[in-house]
Design an enzyme around this catalytic site. Structure first.
Site, PDB file in Angstrom:
ATOM      1  N   HIS A   8      15.233  -2.951  38.239  1.00  0.00           N
ATOM      2  CA  HIS A   8      14.764  -2.513  36.926  1.00  0.00           C
ATOM      3  C   HIS A   8      15.121  -3.564  35.885  1.00  0.00           C
ATOM      4  O   HIS A   8      15.906  -4.484  36.144  1.00  0.00           O
ATOM      5  CB  HIS A   8      15.342  -1.145  36.565  1.00  0.00           C
ATOM      6  N   ASP A  35      22.006  -6.223  33.246  1.00  0.00           N
ATOM      7  CA  ASP A  35      23.025  -6.429  34.284  1.00  0.00           C
ATOM      8  C   ASP A  35      22.421  -6.490  35.686  1.00  0.00           C
ATOM      9  O   ASP A  35      23.152  -6.670  36.667  1.00  0.00           O
ATOM     10  CB  ASP A  35      24.116  -5.354  34.214  1.00  0.00           C
ATOM     11  N   HIS A  88      28.464  -0.566  41.702  1.00  0.00           N
ATOM     12  CA  HIS A  88      28.056  -0.386  40.310  1.00  0.00           C
ATOM     13  C   HIS A  88      29.100   0.421  39.534  1.00  0.00           C
ATOM     14  O   HIS A  88      28.784   1.343  38.782  1.00  0.00           O
ATOM     15  CB  HIS A  88      26.682   0.283  40.221  1.00  0.00           C
TER      16      HIS A  88
END
Length: 301
Positions: A60, A64, A268
């Protein structure tokens, strides 16, 4: 199949941690998955050859997961790359990259091919003789996909003793390895399973980037060998996870359990936490086979 974690922390890079990026080696192919800041430095640290990366998958358009891409593309040119590079990602990624190349007058020495994604249904986006890649639609603040990488089955292994016992000519060996039965000169049909051994089981790897808890992914990743699932927060921050459309470690484990995957890798992590061991502890209350991603770690899958 080998997974190398280049970065696995959320939001901003820090001195000792990097945002999301990883390399999957499968069937002698290298796939770069997401490309946060510092990706090319991490590639060098982990001694991964830039020239072997021909396909990049971006989940996406959040920084980051993306801000290292233009630098990586530019470095490929500086190194004299001539091989095509394919980039898969949400619609808009082509405009974003080409604008940067245009304004910096840094056109590549190789051809760039963009495969922009818009579908909210799972779809096959790459396929060759050895590997197939399909999207895993996720639920985040912007259009987001995870990716499922699957090995195609190897050809069957020839049972030499059995083949010789039937006096089958070598000219038929490849046909047999492809799965065909053989009809002998006397009309007898020898079934393939009597002439071959099963190949090693095909492996699969699912990458689930930023997403709120989403059971819609379960049918897509069912029985996958290894699942990487974001676990930005611990359960104490579950309301924040819901608000920001992220997952907790427990929620990642629940997806792994319901999808019957063999191994779960967490990543993450929010940088608000002092360490990452608690992510594993919380996930293991739901699902037993949990590993923690960390920058520079490699997993032999």
């Amino acid at each position: 199949m080998k997974l190398t974690i280049l970065g696995c922390y959320a939001a901003t890079p820090r001195t000792l941690t990097n945002p999301t990026s990883q390399v999957l080696e499968i069937k002698n192919r290298l796939f770069l998955i997401d490309c946060g800041e510092g990706t090319q430095v991490q590639l060098r640290k982990n001694k991964i050859k830039f020239s072997k990366i021909n396909h990049i998958f971006i989940s996406h358009l959040h920084g980051d997961h993306l801000y290292g891409l233009i630098g990586t593309i530019s470095t490929f040119s500086l190194l004299g790359r001539t091989t095509d590079l394919h980039i898969y990602g949400p619609k808009g990624i082509k405009e974003l990259i080409l604008l940067q190349l245009k304004l910096t007058e840094s056109w590549t020495t190789y051809d760039l091919f963009f495969h922009e994604l818009e579908s909210k249904e799972s779809e096959v986006i790459f396929e060759d003789k050895r590997v197939i890649v399909r999207t895993i639609p996720l639920k985040h603040r912007v259009y987001t996909n995870g990716y499922l990488f699957q090995e195609k089955p190897d050809e069957r292994k020839l049972n030499v003793e059995a083949v010789q016992s039937y006096d089958i000519h070598v000219a038929y060996y490849q046909k047999i390895k492809n799965g065909s039965d053989i009809t002998l000169d006397n009309g007898t049909v020898v079934e393939n399973h009597k002439l071959t051994f099963d190949p090693p089981p095909s492996k699969s790897y699912a990458f689930c980037s930023d997403t709120v808890y989403n059971e819609a992914v379960i049918p897509i990743i069912q029985n996958t060998d290894v699942l990487y699932h974001e676990s930005t927060f611990l359960e104490s921050e579950a309301p924040l996870a819901l608000k920001t459309l992220h997952s907790t470690a427990k929620e990642a484990a629940a997806i792994a359990l319901k999808a019957n995957v063999k191994q779960l890798i967490l990543g993450h992590y929010s940088t608000r936490y002092d360490g990452i061991e608690r992510f594993k502890e919380e996930a293991e209350t739901v699902f037993p086979n949990v590993l923690l991603a960390d920058d520079g770690l490699s997993f032999e899958l």
